[in-house]
Write a protein that holds these residues in place. Structure first.
Motif, PDB file in Angstrom:
ATOM      1  N   SER A  68       0.831  -1.204   0.000  1.00 36.87           N
ATOM      2  CA  SER A  68       0.000   0.000   0.000  1.00 36.87           C
ATOM      3  C   SER A  68       0.861   1.247   0.000  1.00 36.87           C
ATOM      4  CB  SER A  68      -0.944   0.003   1.201  1.00 36.87           C
ATOM      5  OG  SER A  68      -0.217  -0.010   2.405  1.00 36.87           O
ATOM      6  N   ALA A  69       0.322   2.292  -0.597  1.00 32.24           N
ATOM      7  CA  ALA A  69       0.956   3.608  -0.609  1.00 32.24           C
ATOM      8  C   ALA A  69      -0.047   4.622  -0.101  1.00 32.24           C
ATOM      9  CB  ALA A  69       1.404   3.972  -2.027  1.00 32.24           C
ATOM     10  N   ARG A 110       6.580   1.931   3.764  1.00 34.51           N
ATOM     11  CA  ARG A 110       5.615   2.038   2.666  1.00 34.51           C
ATOM     12  C   ARG A 110       5.700   3.418   2.023  1.00 34.51           C
ATOM     13  NH1 ARG A 110       0.316   0.456   5.756  1.00 34.51           N
ATOM     14  NH2 ARG A 110       1.454   1.571   7.363  1.00 34.51           N
ATOM     15  N   PRO A 111       5.430   3.505   0.726  1.00 37.89           N
ATOM     16  CA  PRO A 111       5.577   4.773   0.015  1.00 37.89           C
ATOM     17  C   PRO A 111       4.570   5.840   0.453  1.00 37.89           C
ATOM     18  CG  PRO A 111       5.337   2.922  -1.526  1.00 37.89           C
ATOM     19  CD  PRO A 111       5.069   2.404  -0.165  1.00 37.89           C
ATOM     20  N   ARG A 123       3.317   1.587  -9.890  1.00 38.91           N
ATOM     21  CA  ARG A 123       3.532   0.242 -10.452  1.00 38.91           C
ATOM     22  C   ARG A 123       4.981  -0.206 -10.278  1.00 38.91           C
ATOM     23  NH1 ARG A 123      -1.365  -1.379 -11.479  1.00 38.91           N
ATOM     24  NH2 ARG A 123      -2.728   0.038 -12.603  1.00 38.91           N
ATOM     25  N   LYS A 124       5.933   0.711 -10.452  1.00 39.73           N
ATOM     26  CA  LYS A 124       7.349   0.371 -10.257  1.00 39.73           C
ATOM     27  C   LYS A 124       7.612  -0.138  -8.852  1.00 39.73           C
ATOM     28  CE  LYS A 124       9.504   3.790 -13.191  1.00 39.73           C
ATOM     29  NZ  LYS A 124      10.381   4.952 -13.201  1.00 39.73           N
ATOM     30  N   LEU A 125       6.839   0.361  -7.890  1.00 38.09           N
ATOM     31  CA  LEU A 125       7.005  -0.036  -6.492  1.00 38.09           C
ATOM     32  C   LEU A 125       6.143  -1.233  -6.112  1.00 38.09           C
ATOM     33  CD1 LEU A 125       7.061   3.524  -4.901  1.00 38.09           C
ATOM     34  CD2 LEU A 125       9.018   1.998  -5.281  1.00 38.09           C
ATOM     35  N   GLY A 126       5.368  -1.752  -7.055  1.00 38.22           N
ATOM     36  CA  GLY A 126       4.516  -2.902  -6.775  1.00 38.22           C
ATOM     37  C   GLY A 126       3.299  -2.576  -5.937  1.00 38.22           C
ATOM     38  N   GLY A 147      -7.259   0.081 -11.495  1.00 40.24           N
ATOM     39  CA  GLY A 147      -7.189  -1.252 -10.913  1.00 40.24           C
ATOM     40  C   GLY A 147      -6.628  -1.333  -9.510  1.00 40.24           C
ATOM     41  N   TYR A 148      -6.444  -0.203  -8.836  1.00 44.08           N
ATOM     42  CA  TYR A 148      -5.939  -0.223  -7.463  1.00 44.08           C
ATOM     43  C   TYR A 148      -7.077  -0.496  -6.487  1.00 44.08           C
ATOM     44  CZ  TYR A 148      -1.732   1.950  -9.311  1.00 44.08           C
ATOM     45  OH  TYR A 148      -0.595   2.213 -10.030  1.00 44.08           O
TER      46      TYR A 148
END
Length: 162
Positions: free
Chosen positions: A3-4, A43-44, A94-97, A123-124
């Protein structure tokens, strides 16, 4: 699940608006607590602010609130209501998954809601820290939090993340 946290428009000129049901300062304090919790758990944290297009100079108070941005945070500058359109936000997540976004900031029915709708379209999984956002009117905020947001994801509070 990765999660971000996405914090929307925490800029002095927006924090200073007459907001309800929570003041801009209350929202900012809760967003700072959320950001601290996300950073501590690795987490970001994404900070989003708006710039008016086609103007020579942005209005005073258009940067982030003092001390909000920390090393390692993702900074997104948008020129629209939502944080996805015309930015690289999706690519960075997306780069961070990242598969889940937690939204907070200002204002509920504008930047937060627009970003939530786009996040769902991308799609999140979407979650909301409802007490870490506020609206231009309390009834707008309450309606959105109680009726609209549950259709997009889980509505929670700051305490659920800190």
């Amino acid at each position: 699940m990765t999660s971000a946290l996405i914090l929307i428009d925490l800029m002095p000129r927006i924090v200073a608006l007459p907001l309800a049901p929570h003041s801009g300062d209350e929202v900012l304090a809760r967003c700072r607590a959320l950001a601290r919790s996300f950073r501590e758990s690795g987490r970001p944290v994404v900070l989003v602010r708006v710039e008016r297009p086609n103007v020579a100079e942005q209005p005073p108070g258009s940067d982030f609130a003092d001390g909000l941005v920390q090393d390692g945070d993702i900074v997104v500058v948008k020129q629209t209501i939502g944080a996805f359109y015309g930015t690289d936000l999706d690519e960075q997540l997306r780069k961070l998954g990242v598969d889940t976004v937690v939204l907070a900031g200002l204002v509920t029915t504008m930047g937060v809601e627009s970003t939530a709708r786009a996040a769902a379209d991308h799609g999140y999984e979407v979650e909301f820290a409802a007490d870490a956002m506020s609206g231009l009117a309390a009834d707008e905020h309450e309606f959105t939090v109680k009726r609209t947001f549950p259709r997009f994801g889980e509505v929670r509070n700051t305490a659920d993340y800190t």
